[in-house]
Design a protein around this motif. Sequence first.
Motif, PDB file in Angstrom:
ATOM      1  N   TYR A 408       0.832  -1.208   0.000  1.00 47.61           N
ATOM      2  CA  TYR A 408       0.000   0.000   0.000  1.00 47.61           C
ATOM      3  C   TYR A 408       0.869   1.261   0.000  1.00 47.61           C
ATOM      4  O   TYR A 408       0.684   2.162  -0.839  1.00 47.61           O
ATOM      5  N   ILE A 409       1.822   1.313   0.906  1.00 47.23           N
ATOM      6  CA  ILE A 409       2.690   2.496   1.004  1.00 47.23           C
ATOM      7  C   ILE A 409       3.488   2.674  -0.283  1.00 47.23           C
ATOM      8  O   ILE A 409       3.654   3.793  -0.785  1.00 47.23           O
ATOM      9  N   ARG A 410       3.976   1.551  -0.830  1.00 47.68           N
ATOM     10  CA  ARG A 410       4.777   1.637  -2.060  1.00 47.68           C
ATOM     11  C   ARG A 410       3.955   2.225  -3.212  1.00 47.68           C
ATOM     12  O   ARG A 410       4.426   3.095  -3.945  1.00 47.68           O
ATOM     13  N   ILE A 411       2.707   1.747  -3.369  1.00 43.82           N
ATOM     14  CA  ILE A 411       1.861   2.242  -4.462  1.00 43.82           C
ATOM     15  C   ILE A 411       1.569   3.730  -4.290  1.00 43.82           C
ATOM     16  O   ILE A 411       1.669   4.514  -5.241  1.00 43.82           O
ATOM     17  N   VAL A 412       1.240   4.145  -3.068  1.00 47.59           N
ATOM     18  CA  VAL A 412       0.923   5.554  -2.826  1.00 47.59           C
ATOM     19  C   VAL A 412       2.144   6.433  -3.090  1.00 47.59           C
ATOM     20  O   VAL A 412       2.053   7.464  -3.778  1.00 47.59           O
ATOM     21  N   LEU A 413       3.311   6.029  -2.576  1.00 45.94           N
ATOM     22  CA  LEU A 413       4.514   6.848  -2.739  1.00 45.94           C
ATOM     23  C   LEU A 413       4.999   6.858  -4.187  1.00 45.94           C
ATOM     24  O   LEU A 413       5.485   7.887  -4.683  1.00 45.94           O
ATOM     25  N   GLU A 414       4.901   5.724  -4.867  1.00 45.40           N
ATOM     26  CA  GLU A 414       5.299   5.673  -6.279  1.00 45.40           C
ATOM     27  C   GLU A 414       4.484   6.657  -7.108  1.00 45.40           C
ATOM     28  O   GLU A 414       5.025   7.392  -7.939  1.00 45.40           O
ATOM     29  N   ASN A 415       3.191   6.665  -6.868  1.00 44.71           N
ATOM     30  CA  ASN A 415       2.322   7.525  -7.667  1.00 44.71           C
ATOM     31  C   ASN A 415       2.463   8.993  -7.290  1.00 44.71           C
ATOM     32  O   ASN A 415       2.329   9.882  -8.134  1.00 44.71           O
ATOM     33  N   SER A 416       2.757   9.248  -6.041  1.00 47.60           N
ATOM     34  CA  SER A 416       2.908  10.646  -5.625  1.00 47.60           C
ATOM     35  C   SER A 416       4.209  11.246  -6.146  1.00 47.60           C
ATOM     36  O   SER A 416       4.362  12.468  -6.181  1.00 47.60           O
ATOM     37  N   SER A 417       5.148  10.371  -6.565  1.00 48.27           N
ATOM     38  CA  SER A 417       6.419  10.868  -7.078  1.00 48.27           C
ATOM     39  C   SER A 417       6.451  10.933  -8.602  1.00 48.27           C
ATOM     40  O   SER A 417       7.427  11.395  -9.186  1.00 48.27           O
ATOM     41  N   ARG A 418       5.397  10.445  -9.251  1.00 53.15           N
ATOM     42  CA  ARG A 418       5.340  10.514 -10.703  1.00 53.15           C
ATOM     43  C   ARG A 418       4.844  11.881 -11.160  1.00 53.15           C
ATOM     44  O   ARG A 418       4.238  12.623 -10.387  1.00 53.15           O
ATOM     45  N   GLU A 419       5.057  12.123 -12.442  1.00 52.97           N
ATOM     46  CA  GLU A 419       4.445  13.313 -13.003  1.00 52.97           C
ATOM     47  C   GLU A 419       2.937  13.174 -12.900  1.00 52.97           C
ATOM     48  O   GLU A 419       2.394  12.076 -12.977  1.00 52.97           O
ATOM     49  N   LYS A 481       2.227   1.178 -14.945  1.00 51.00           N
ATOM     50  CA  LYS A 481       3.638   1.536 -15.130  1.00 51.00           C
ATOM     51  C   LYS A 481       4.165   1.015 -16.463  1.00 51.00           C
ATOM     52  O   LYS A 481       4.882   1.721 -17.175  1.00 51.00           O
ATOM     53  N   GLU A 482       3.828  -0.237 -16.764  1.00 55.49           N
ATOM     54  CA  GLU A 482       4.318  -0.844 -17.999  1.00 55.49           C
ATOM     55  C   GLU A 482       3.781  -0.131 -19.234  1.00 55.49           C
ATOM     56  O   GLU A 482       4.460  -0.041 -20.258  1.00 55.49           O
ATOM     57  N   MET A 483       2.553   0.384 -19.127  1.00 59.84           N
ATOM     58  CA  MET A 483       1.953   1.095 -20.252  1.00 59.84           C
ATOM     59  C   MET A 483       2.412   2.546 -20.335  1.00 59.84           C
ATOM     60  O   MET A 483       2.163   3.212 -21.345  1.00 59.84           O
ATOM     61  N   ARG A 484       3.052   3.019 -19.264  1.00 58.73           N
ATOM     62  CA  ARG A 484       3.338   4.454 -19.132  1.00 58.73           C
ATOM     63  C   ARG A 484       2.064   5.235 -19.412  1.00 58.73           C
ATOM     64  O   ARG A 484       2.012   6.180 -20.221  1.00 58.73           O
ATOM     65  N   ALA A 485       0.998   4.771 -18.732  1.00 56.03           N
ATOM     66  CA  ALA A 485      -0.339   5.304 -18.996  1.00 56.03           C
ATOM     67  C   ALA A 485      -0.500   6.703 -18.415  1.00 56.03           C
ATOM     68  O   ALA A 485       0.230   7.127 -17.501  1.00 56.03           O
ATOM     69  N   THR A 486      -1.462   7.410 -18.960  1.00 60.38           N
ATOM     70  CA  THR A 486      -1.872   8.706 -18.430  1.00 60.38           C
ATOM     71  C   THR A 486      -3.305   8.592 -17.972  1.00 60.38           C
ATOM     72  O   THR A 486      -3.960   7.549 -18.136  1.00 60.38           O
TER      73      THR A 486
END
Length: 497
Positions: A408-419, A481-486
């Motif tokens: 859970y923490i990993r998903i939240v932090l990963e997304n908060s650090s993306r564009e 992530k794999e799709m580099r989706a928006t």
Amino acid sequence: CPVVQALKNSSVAMPPPADIVKVAIEWPGAFPKLMEIDQKKPLSSIIKEVCDGWSLANHDQFALQHADSSNFYITEKNRNEIKNGAILRLTTSPAQNAQQLHERIQSSSMDAKLEALKDLANYSRDITFAQEFINLDGISLLTQMVESGTERYQKLQKIMKPCFGDMLSFTLTAFVELMDHGIVSWDTFSVAFIKKIASYVNKFASDISILQRSLAILESMVLNSHDLYQKVAQEITIGQLIPHLQGTDQEIQTYTIAVINALFLKAPDDKRQEMANILAQKQLRSIILTHVIRAQRAINNEMAHQLYVLQVLTFNLLEDRMMTKMDPQDQAQRDIIFELRRIAFDAESEPNNSSGSIEKRKSMYTRDYKKLGFINHVNPAMDFTQTPPGMLALDNMLYFAKHHQDAYIRIVLENSSREDKHECPFGRSSIELTKMLCEILKVGELPSETCNDFHPMFFTHDRSFEEFFCICIQLLNKTWKEMRATSEDFNKARKRV
């Protein structure tokens, strides 16, 4: 068979007119007759013609039936089903047969009674015979025999006890077959009869035929009568049913799960969760997984259907949460959102996050709620006012945060650090994913009568829906992530999951 061959030869030589059917008709002690049946003539005229050929009087006391294993009577309604080359039998009429069996099953001779009940169990599959036997108040006779029979026949010497077991088995078989025709209402049965049937689930557990038929009767009672549901629920407990799942007979296991499903399905809304708690306490899921799903034998279609029904009924317990909107003024509900924030960001929070001005804390919360992927950053409670998925989405998020905290923490932090354009918002994703799972698993819908599409993975965990969500939300994030989706690719990524 010479008769069958003769029928085939005659059919090949000259196809009969559409209304003419070539058959063979048997009569005990006589050579079968080859005969052409004119389907435009009354059935009574055909039977008279057959009787006259063997010099039999009182033709109205005779009937024709199929000479195969079904022994079904031929009537004006089903006579068009007779095929060329069929072998029929001249026999006593349904009314005569029913009257004779009604008398024979009341014989004082145990052997005669046993043979009569065996015949009754066989003939009761035919609705034409069943109607005649029921007209003689045959159902009441059978229920009386069940209610009083145990005490009477158990007083016999030990040598006669196996005879009693067979008699009871054939009696219950005949009862099940007669009731399956839907001629008699289930609401007519006494408490004494229900108690007796319920007692057989324990008393005759070693007699497979008696146990199977008793379970079948209990299931039908529950499904077909609200009053009988209440009475059966008082007489049979989950604890009494569980041992039958731990055996090796799949038919008994199937009927046992069918009874549990029936009790589950007909339970009042306020009792279903209570029953689910009892099933959890009795470790029903674990027992089914061990003794049914992972047993060293193939699961037949009927068992698969009952497992599917249990799966649907279990998921339907989520319907209330799925259709409950979040109340933005409910502090207990708001605390769940606070808990999601605390688990995700507690490590990086200020030592005393209660310090500072109200405006500063609001700004910090708004920032964190944006990182958590809520649509409404200021008041995320508003994200859970749509039903479905309602509060069920928030339940799933909290379960994931507590039971799979690192992920859970990993998903939240990963997304908060993306564009911003590449982030996979956890809040929105969870709400949409929960809604999608509810649609796929048909939460809130009644089970189909024909479907047998059960999934073994849902029997591997007590919180299977929540665990399924946890797997899917991680898979969605990985796919993203794999799709580099928006954000525009959200639906596309969801479908790929």
